[in-house]
Enzyme design. Structure first.
Site, PDB file in Angstrom:
ATOM      1  N   HIS A 165       0.846  -1.196   0.000  1.00 16.28           N
ATOM      2  CA  HIS A 165       0.000   0.000   0.000  1.00 16.28           C
ATOM      3  C   HIS A 165       0.879   1.244   0.000  1.00 16.28           C
ATOM      4  O   HIS A 165       2.032   1.187   0.426  1.00 16.28           O
ATOM      5  CB  HIS A 165      -0.910   0.009   1.234  1.00 16.28           C
ATOM      6  CG  HIS A 165      -1.834  -1.166   1.273  1.00 16.28           C
ATOM      7  ND1 HIS A 165      -2.967  -1.260   0.492  1.00 16.28           N
ATOM      8  CD2 HIS A 165      -1.764  -2.325   1.973  1.00 16.28           C
ATOM      9  CE1 HIS A 165      -3.558  -2.419   0.724  1.00 16.28           C
ATOM     10  NE2 HIS A 165      -2.856  -3.091   1.615  1.00 16.28           N
ATOM     11  N   CYS A 166       0.300   2.350  -0.434  1.00 15.70           N
ATOM     12  CA  CYS A 166       1.015   3.616  -0.457  1.00 15.70           C
ATOM     13  C   CYS A 166       1.446   3.975   0.978  1.00 15.70           C
ATOM     14  O   CYS A 166       0.654   3.824   1.888  1.00 15.70           O
ATOM     15  CB  CYS A 166       0.112   4.717  -0.989  1.00 15.70           C
ATOM     16  SG  CYS A 166       0.893   6.332  -1.033  1.00 15.70           S
ATOM     17  N   PRO A 167       2.663   4.448   1.236  1.00 13.83           N
ATOM     18  CA  PRO A 167       3.668   4.753   0.202  1.00 13.83           C
ATOM     19  C   PRO A 167       4.660   3.626  -0.035  1.00 13.83           C
ATOM     20  O   PRO A 167       5.625   3.833  -0.757  1.00 13.83           O
ATOM     21  CB  PRO A 167       4.386   5.957   0.821  1.00 13.83           C
ATOM     22  CG  PRO A 167       4.425   5.622   2.276  1.00 13.83           C
ATOM     23  CD  PRO A 167       3.130   4.888   2.567  1.00 13.83           C
TER      24      PRO A 167
END
Lengths: 74, 268
Positions: free
Chosen positions: A12-14
């Site tokens: 998942h981001c980041p």
């Protein structure tokens, strides 16, 4: 010019771009990295940020259900 | 070096930065910084450099934690009163980031130990509270060819500059210490606790910029602020050909003991 693979479909981001940068750091100039990532936020951000940080995005192609392959050259 | 998975997570916000990235974080992790003074300035410097993962943090301070320190020296907690500051700081650093190797020197920075101390480090941070030691740090770093960050705070004001070999030094801007008691110390004049954080974090940022080769350091410039009006200004300072330590005909070629105590009150 070698080609390497990276699967960040579970990230998942980041951490998507963090993992991409970690792999890119290991490459030599001219090498390419094929990144498997999910549609949505990773597909929007990883290619764009790669370009912004000086890497070349050579292509984006579908690689499965909701999965894409982004080809990045160092 | 290969970062472990937990280190990749820990340093992810640095790795994301284009100017730092994996290579920059490696430089931070291999970096060695000596912080002189574990007080108001040293506290934020040490906290941020520890969090950033600087490989080796040296901290030198001969004092013990006093209850009057706690208003601004945020690395020390109430139960630490009476404990050597370097020990208190080491404990916090190791809790923030076990990757950091802490070298604690429970002594003061003097003409006798200066060169030995700075020789093992890439960058030096002045977090001291009195002029004689600030000039001693300057002279040791100039003569020893070491980069350093000068910092000073009083009341609502702060000032800082960064020196690299060949750039203007602290003596280029301020020739010599003021006479004893001409300028009050923090313990006489008071200091707003938060400005220690304002100035110390600037010094920490300079250290990280130096280690990673990022941006433009505060060289040949003096940054000062007045927190009451919250005005910041940067003035250009030039390498002074008549500087007694780095000028064309230096008269300071060795280190001499600082004559003035941090605060005459402390001597009683």
């Amino acid at each position: 010019m070698a080609t390497y693979q990276l699967d960040i479909t579970r990230e998942h981001c980041p951490m998507t771009f963090v993992k991409t940068k970690i792999e890119l750091a290991k490459l030599k100039a001219g090498d390419t990295l094929e990144v498997l990532l999910s549609e949505g936020e990773p597909l929007e951000n990883v290619p764009r940020t790669s370009q912004e940080q000086g890497y070349h995005v050579l292509g984006v192609e579908p690689a499965g259900e909701k999965i894409y392959k982004v080809i990045i050259q160092k | 070096m290969d970062f472990r998975a937990d280190q990749i997570e820990r340093y992810s916000r640095h790795i994301l930065l284009q100017d730092i990235g994996v290579e920059g974080q490696e430089k931070i992790s291999n970096g060695k910084v000596l912080v002189i003074g574990a007080g108001g300035l040293g506290a934020p410097v040490l906290l941020y450099l520890a969090a950033a993962g600087v490989g080796r943090l040296g901290v030198i301070d001969g004092d013990v934690v006093d209850v009057s320190n706690l208003q601004r020296q945020v690395i020390h907690f109430t139960p630490d009163v009476g404990k050597p500051k370097v020990l208190s700081a080491k404990e916090k650093i190791e809790q923030i980031n076990p990757d950091v190797e802490v070298v604690a020197y429970h002594e003061f920075f003097t003409a006798d130990n200066a060169f030995d101390l700075i020789s093992g480090y890439d960058f030096i941070v002045d977090g001291t509270d009195n002029f004689p030691v600030k000039f001693l740090i300057n002279d040791a770093c100039v003569l020893g060819g070491k980069p350093f960050s000068h910092g000073g705070i009083l009341r609502f004001e702060g000032q800082t500059l960064t020196h690299l070999p060949g750039t203007a030094c602290y003596r280029c801007a301020f020739h010599s210490p003021p006479p004893p008691n001409a300028v009050p110390t923090c313990s006489q004049a008071g200091v707003l606790g938060a400005i220690a954080g304002m100035l110390g974090t600037i010094q920490a940022a300079e250290a990280l910029k130096f280690l990673t080769g990022t941006g433009d350091l505060l060289t040949n410039r003096l940054l000062s602020f007045q927190a009451k009006s919250m005005h910041f200004r940067t003035v250009t300072i030039r390498k002074n050909p008549h500087c007694p330590v780095c000028g064309e005909h230096p008269v300071i070629t060795g280190l001499h003991e600082a004559e003035q105590a941090a605060c005459e009150l402390k001597k009683r």
